[in-house]
Design an enzyme around this catalytic site. Structure first.
Site, short mmCIF file in Angstrom:
data_model
loop_
_atom_site.label_atom_id
_atom_site.label_comp_id
_atom_site.label_asym_id
_atom_site.label_seq_id
_atom_site.Cartn_x
_atom_site.Cartn_y
_atom_site.Cartn_z
N HIS A 139 0.84 -1.19 0.00
CA HIS A 139 0.00 0.00 0.00
C HIS A 139 0.88 1.25 0.00
O HIS A 139 1.44 1.63 1.03
CB HIS A 139 -0.92 -0.02 1.22
CG HIS A 139 -1.84 1.15 1.30
ND1 HIS A 139 -2.39 1.60 2.49
CD2 HIS A 139 -2.33 1.98 0.33
CE1 HIS A 139 -3.15 2.65 2.25
NE2 HIS A 139 -3.13 2.90 0.95
N ASN A 189 -5.82 3.64 7.22
CA ASN A 189 -7.20 4.09 7.01
C ASN A 189 -8.14 3.74 8.15
O ASN A 189 -9.18 4.38 8.31
CB ASN A 189 -7.72 3.54 5.68
CG ASN A 189 -7.16 4.32 4.51
OD1 ASN A 189 -7.14 5.54 4.52
ND2 ASN A 189 -6.66 3.62 3.51
#
Length: 281
Positions: A139, A189
């Site tokens: 990511h 997140n």
């Protein structure tokens, strides 16, 4: 890594191609249409030119970087010799599932299959392939050439060798890999999106306007960018997708997207990409 393939040439995909190519690693950039692939390379060209103007690289390095990028519209051709394939398509499980199915059939048996997903389960994606031990989350963060973090996400079956290889690869790109477990939203997140969502709730309830909310977080909490400006930068549609993954994954109402966020996405006010979100761009 002798050959890398990146599936998707959007904001994240072209940034990932940029950093691999700039570090001397040949990369195949895959898009659905040649026009989209050309647009991605044009973006990379502009970003490299900005680096030349800031004297971070020289003109020769820019030329060499662009020479390390080859565009494809055929996934099978692009991945057939790849040591590492990174999926960077929209944050939708069904789209990603199809990409992984295609790549799994075409990539060499020992290739690592990575996803740049910001919230979707690595384990769930890995289960759609014949090689779950070789599937991993990689990511990156936007803008990829600037941001140092790479969340390395280990699925249930991801092997130690794969995680170690991805860690080493991230360091070759001058990034800092941080290993995290496969839970909805990972770390980044899972922490960030509830803050953004709560800031949107404050706007919805009339607590303060977006500029004042962002000023509170910048001046009081030393954030370089306020949560609502950041939401516009990320894309309100992307924020909504991630919150929906968190809400579904944890079944916890604290992750329920703000009605205002849903309404703005329905209206097509997505932030920077459309010119209007919580701010006008």
């Amino acid at each position: 890594m002798k050959q890398v393939a990146v599936i998707g040439g959007g904001t994240m995909g072209n940034g990932i191609c940029h950093v691999f190519a700039m570090n001397g690693i040949p990369v195949n950039l895959v898009e659905m249409e040649q026009e989209l692939a050309d647009k991605a390379v044009e973006t990379i060209d502009k970003n490299l030119e900005r680096m030349v103007n800031k004297e971070k690289i020289d003109a020769e390095q820019k030329v060499q970087t662009l020479e390390n990028i080859t565009t494809f519209t055929n996934t099978i051709e692009a991945v057939k010799d790849a040591d590492l394939v990174i999926e960077a398509v929209p944050e939708n499980f069904e789209i990603k599932k199809q990409v992984f199915a295609d790549v799994d059939k075409a990539a060499p048996e020992d290739s690592i299959l990575a996803t740049n997903t910001s919230s979707i389960s690595i384990t769930k994606l890995a289960a759609t392939t014949s090689r779950p031990e070789q599937v991993v989350g990689m990511h990156f963060f936007n803008p990829v050439p600037v941001m140092k973090l790479v969340e390395v996400v280990r699925g249930l079956d991801t092997s130690d060798d794969v995680v170690e290889t991805v860690d080493e690869t991230a360091r070759l790109l001058n990034k800092n890999p941080v290993e995290v477990a496969d839970y909805p939203g990972f770390v980044s997140n899972r922490v960030l999106m509830p803050m953004i969502n709560e800031a949107i709730c404050c706007v919805h309830e009339g607590v303060a306007d977006p500029e004042d909310i962002d000023d509170v977080m910048k001046l009081g909490m030393a954030h370089p960018m306020g949560p609502l400006r950041l939401a516009d930068f990320i894309g309100l549609d992307v924020c909504l997708d991630i919150l929906n993954v968190l809400h579904e994954g944890f079944k916890d109402p604290k992750y329920r997207p703000s009605p205002l966020l849903v309404k703005m996405v329905d209206a097509g006010k997505l932030g920077d990409k459309t010119g209007e979100g919580f701010y006008e761009h």
